[in-house]
Design a protein around this motif. Structure first.
Motif, PDB file in Angstrom:
ATOM      1  N   GLY A 262     -37.776 -24.606  22.291  1.00  0.00           N
ATOM      2  CA  GLY A 262     -38.296 -23.976  23.493  1.00  0.00           C
ATOM      3  C   GLY A 262     -37.837 -22.551  23.708  1.00  0.00           C
ATOM      4  N   ILE A 263     -37.323 -21.924  22.666  1.00  0.00           N
ATOM      5  CA  ILE A 263     -36.886 -20.527  22.801  1.00  0.00           C
ATOM      6  C   ILE A 263     -38.101 -19.628  22.973  1.00  0.00           C
ATOM      7  CG2 ILE A 263     -35.697 -18.629  21.624  1.00  0.00           C
ATOM      8  CD1 ILE A 263     -33.954 -20.667  20.250  1.00  0.00           C
ATOM      9  N   ASP A 264     -37.963 -18.648  23.850  1.00  0.00           N
ATOM     10  CA  ASP A 264     -39.059 -17.724  24.128  1.00  0.00           C
ATOM     11  C   ASP A 264     -39.528 -17.044  22.839  1.00  0.00           C
ATOM     12  OD1 ASP A 264     -39.580 -14.519  24.986  1.00  0.00           O
ATOM     13  OD2 ASP A 264     -40.617 -16.046  26.182  1.00  0.00           O
ATOM     14  N   GLU A 265     -40.864 -16.882  22.708  1.00  0.00           N
ATOM     15  CA  GLU A 265     -41.442 -16.312  21.493  1.00  0.00           C
ATOM     16  C   GLU A 265     -40.918 -14.903  21.221  1.00  0.00           C
ATOM     17  OE1 GLU A 265     -43.875 -16.279  18.057  1.00  0.00           O
ATOM     18  OE2 GLU A 265     -43.203 -17.889  19.399  1.00  0.00           O
ATOM     19  N   ARG A 266     -40.716 -14.121  22.266  1.00  0.00           N
ATOM     20  CA  ARG A 266     -40.175 -12.780  22.069  1.00  0.00           C
ATOM     21  C   ARG A 266     -38.780 -12.837  21.448  1.00  0.00           C
ATOM     22  NH1 ARG A 266     -41.049  -7.702  24.302  1.00  0.00           N
ATOM     23  NH2 ARG A 266     -42.752  -8.566  25.554  1.00  0.00           N
ATOM     24  N   SER A 267     -37.953 -13.760  21.926  1.00  0.00           N
ATOM     25  CA  SER A 267     -36.611 -13.908  21.357  1.00  0.00           C
ATOM     26  C   SER A 267     -36.675 -14.397  19.923  1.00  0.00           C
ATOM     27  CB  SER A 267     -35.783 -14.885  22.205  1.00  0.00           C
ATOM     28  OG  SER A 267     -35.620 -14.404  23.521  1.00  0.00           O
ATOM     29  N   VAL A 268     -37.610 -15.285  19.642  1.00  0.00           N
ATOM     30  CA  VAL A 268     -37.764 -15.792  18.269  1.00  0.00           C
ATOM     31  C   VAL A 268     -38.096 -14.648  17.319  1.00  0.00           C
ATOM     32  CG1 VAL A 268     -39.185 -17.223  16.768  1.00  0.00           C
ATOM     33  CG2 VAL A 268     -38.412 -18.126  18.958  1.00  0.00           C
ATOM     34  N   VAL A 269     -39.007 -13.784  17.755  1.00  0.00           N
ATOM     35  CA  VAL A 269     -39.467 -12.695  16.886  1.00  0.00           C
ATOM     36  C   VAL A 269     -38.400 -11.622  16.739  1.00  0.00           C
ATOM     37  CG1 VAL A 269     -41.166 -10.850  16.615  1.00  0.00           C
ATOM     38  CG2 VAL A 269     -41.894 -13.114  17.377  1.00  0.00           C
ATOM     39  N   TYR A 270     -37.878 -11.137  17.862  1.00  0.00           N
ATOM     40  CA  TYR A 270     -37.028  -9.956  17.824  1.00  0.00           C
ATOM     41  C   TYR A 270     -35.562 -10.270  17.537  1.00  0.00           C
ATOM     42  CZ  TYR A 270     -41.072  -7.555  19.729  1.00  0.00           C
ATOM     43  OH  TYR A 270     -42.331  -7.050  19.904  1.00  0.00           O
ATOM     44  N   HIS A 271     -35.097 -11.474  17.877  1.00  0.00           N
ATOM     45  CA  HIS A 271     -33.684 -11.783  17.683  1.00  0.00           C
ATOM     46  C   HIS A 271     -33.434 -12.660  16.457  1.00  0.00           C
ATOM     47  CE1 HIS A 271     -32.353 -10.016  21.472  1.00  0.00           C
ATOM     48  NE2 HIS A 271     -33.414 -10.544  22.047  1.00  0.00           N
ATOM     49  N   HIS A 272     -34.473 -13.292  15.922  1.00  0.00           N
ATOM     50  CA  HIS A 272     -34.291 -14.147  14.753  1.00  0.00           C
ATOM     51  C   HIS A 272     -35.048 -13.600  13.542  1.00  0.00           C
ATOM     52  CE1 HIS A 272     -33.146 -16.775  18.103  1.00  0.00           C
ATOM     53  NE2 HIS A 272     -32.470 -17.506  17.226  1.00  0.00           N
ATOM     54  N   ALA A 273     -36.364 -13.569  13.641  1.00  0.00           N
ATOM     55  CA  ALA A 273     -37.165 -13.154  12.490  1.00  0.00           C
ATOM     56  C   ALA A 273     -36.936 -11.697  12.121  1.00  0.00           C
ATOM     57  CB  ALA A 273     -38.652 -13.397  12.787  1.00  0.00           C
ATOM     58  N   PHE A 274     -36.885 -10.833  13.121  1.00  0.00           N
ATOM     59  CA  PHE A 274     -36.795  -9.401  12.850  1.00  0.00           C
ATOM     60  C   PHE A 274     -35.499  -9.041  12.142  1.00  0.00           C
ATOM     61  CE2 PHE A 274     -35.826  -5.043  14.623  1.00  0.00           C
ATOM     62  CZ  PHE A 274     -36.630  -4.386  13.710  1.00  0.00           C
ATOM     63  N   ARG A 275     -34.386  -9.610  12.583  1.00  0.00           N
ATOM     64  CA  ARG A 275     -33.093  -9.274  11.970  1.00  0.00           C
ATOM     65  C   ARG A 275     -33.059  -9.664  10.499  1.00  0.00           C
ATOM     66  NH1 ARG A 275     -28.473 -10.940  16.463  1.00  0.00           N
ATOM     67  NH2 ARG A 275     -29.075  -9.408  18.059  1.00  0.00           N
ATOM     68  N   ASN A 276     -33.546 -10.845  10.177  1.00  0.00           N
ATOM     69  CA  ASN A 276     -33.541 -11.280   8.778  1.00  0.00           C
ATOM     70  C   ASN A 276     -34.556 -10.514   7.940  1.00  0.00           C
ATOM     71  OD1 ASN A 276     -31.699 -13.839   8.465  1.00  0.00           O
ATOM     72  ND2 ASN A 276     -32.741 -14.063  10.431  1.00  0.00           N
ATOM     73  N   ALA A 277     -35.634 -10.060   8.569  1.00  0.00           N
ATOM     74  CA  ALA A 277     -36.636  -9.293   7.835  1.00  0.00           C
ATOM     75  C   ALA A 277     -36.132  -7.910   7.464  1.00  0.00           C
ATOM     76  CB  ALA A 277     -37.919  -9.179   8.660  1.00  0.00           C
TER      77      ALA A 277
END
Length: 355
Positions: A262-277
């Motif tokens: 249930g994590i907010d999509e913005r947090s998923v993108v910018y705090h998880h996916a973006f850092r690893n990318a």
């Protein structure tokens, strides 16, 4: 493959992590030595495969033969090739990159005076490239198959395919001649250039050092067009790379798990996916240094920027092979050093690289 001690989560223990990073760093440092030796050897040989000799090629028939022979003897070009190569390596090891033939200036002085201008230009161009490239790449990956994605990819392709000198000329025409917002050439206005007290030969730092805000604004205005021009051309590389890695990372299991919690999509993108990318982007930053240095040659010529690239063109036109050799050696060493630093940063961030 050597086993690595891990904790309950599967991550390497602190001690093993430090040992592996130290071992990786020592291995990379050991590999740098033959790499530099090969580069130096190639530069030395390429400068001597042309017919004739560097002295005759640069001076031609402008001086008497006796003077040519004297210069050859003074610079050591009358000695056997193996002795020239030995002295060449010894001098570079001592930080002596040679002396120009046409004006008898130490190449080291040229690097200090003109190289700092190129360093300043490439640093701010890299900032522009990273900001623009990462922003557009992130938006393209986040909004895949939308008009934002298509527009970002089209922009990246066009900007990367545009010759840097053409983009520079268009920027000069529009922002300089038509709008009159920014200066179109030189590193600073004549008054600033004549009165600026130099400490580092980097104008933005020296004006701040002196507390001269008027001169600082003048220097920044002169820097904007060449830095943005060179940075935009380089940004095309980052746009494609960040987009691809964001799309790939968004498909990973931990992203799906974060969404399931249930994590907010913005947090998923910018705090998880973006850092690893961004991990692969760090690798490309090191390779981009070579692209920026090559682009700086044309950018400095277009904007009359008194950097090492413009100086290299002048010595090439004068066929001063001694100066060209010294400058190219410095370029090569900068690229090797940048690649080494990026390898260390990657190994520190991503444990998979060093194990």
């Amino acid at each position: 493959m050597a086993t690595v001690a891990t904790n309950r989560t599967g991550r390497p223990l602190a001690g093993s992590r430090g040992t592996s990073l130290r071992r990786y760093a020592l291995t990379r440092l050991a590999l740098v030595v033959p790499m530099i030796l090969i580069l130096l050897t190639l530069v030395f040989l390429l400068m001597r495969v042309a017919p004739g000799d560097p002295i005759t090629a640069s001076l031609g028939g402008h001086v008497p033969p006796a003077v040519v022979d004297e210069i050859k003897q003074d610079l050591g070009f009358d000695r056997p090739i193996y002795l020239q190569y030995r002295d060449y390596l010894w001098d570079i090891g001592r930080g002596d990159f040679g002396t120009t033939i046409t004006d008898r200036r130490p190449v080291g002085d040229i690097i200090v005076e003109n190289g700092t201008a190129t360093l300043e230009l490439t640093f701010f161009a890299m900032i522009v490239a990273i900001v623009v490239g990462v922003t557009f790449g992130l938006l393209a990956g986040r909004f895949r198959d939308t008009w934002i994605d298509s527009g970002s990819r089209l922009f990246g392709i066009l900007i990367y395919a545009t010759p840097v000198f053409f983009l520079g000329l268009m920027a000069q025409l529009f922002f300089g001649s038509y709008l009159g917002w920014l200066p179109t050439s030189d590193r600073a206005s004549p008054i600033t250039d004549a009165t600026l007290e130099l400490h580092t030969h980097i104008y933005t730092i020296d004006t701040l050092w002196n507390g001269d805000w008027e001169a600082f604004v003048d220097v920044v205005k002169h820097l904007i067009l060449p830095a943005v021009t060179l940075g935009l051309v380089t940004a095309g590389v980052f746009i494609r790379l960040v987009r691809v890695n964001v799309i790939r990372t968004m498909k990973d299991d931990y992203i799906e798990a974060a969404r399931a919690r249930g994590i907010d999509e913005r947090s998923v993108v910018y705090h998880h996916a973006f850092r690893n990318a961004l991990v692969p982007v760090i690798t490309v930053v090191g390779l981009t240094v070579a692209l920026l240095l090559s682009g700086a040659v044309l950018t400095e010529t277009t904007f009359n920027w008194p950097g090492i690239g413009k100086t290299l063109i002048v010595y090439l036109q004068n066929r001063d092979y001694a100066a060209v050799q010294g400058i190219i050696v410095v370029f090569a060493l900068i690229v090797v050093l940048a690649s080494l630093i990026i390898d260390f940063v990657n190994a520190y961030i991503d444990p998979r690289i060093r194990y």
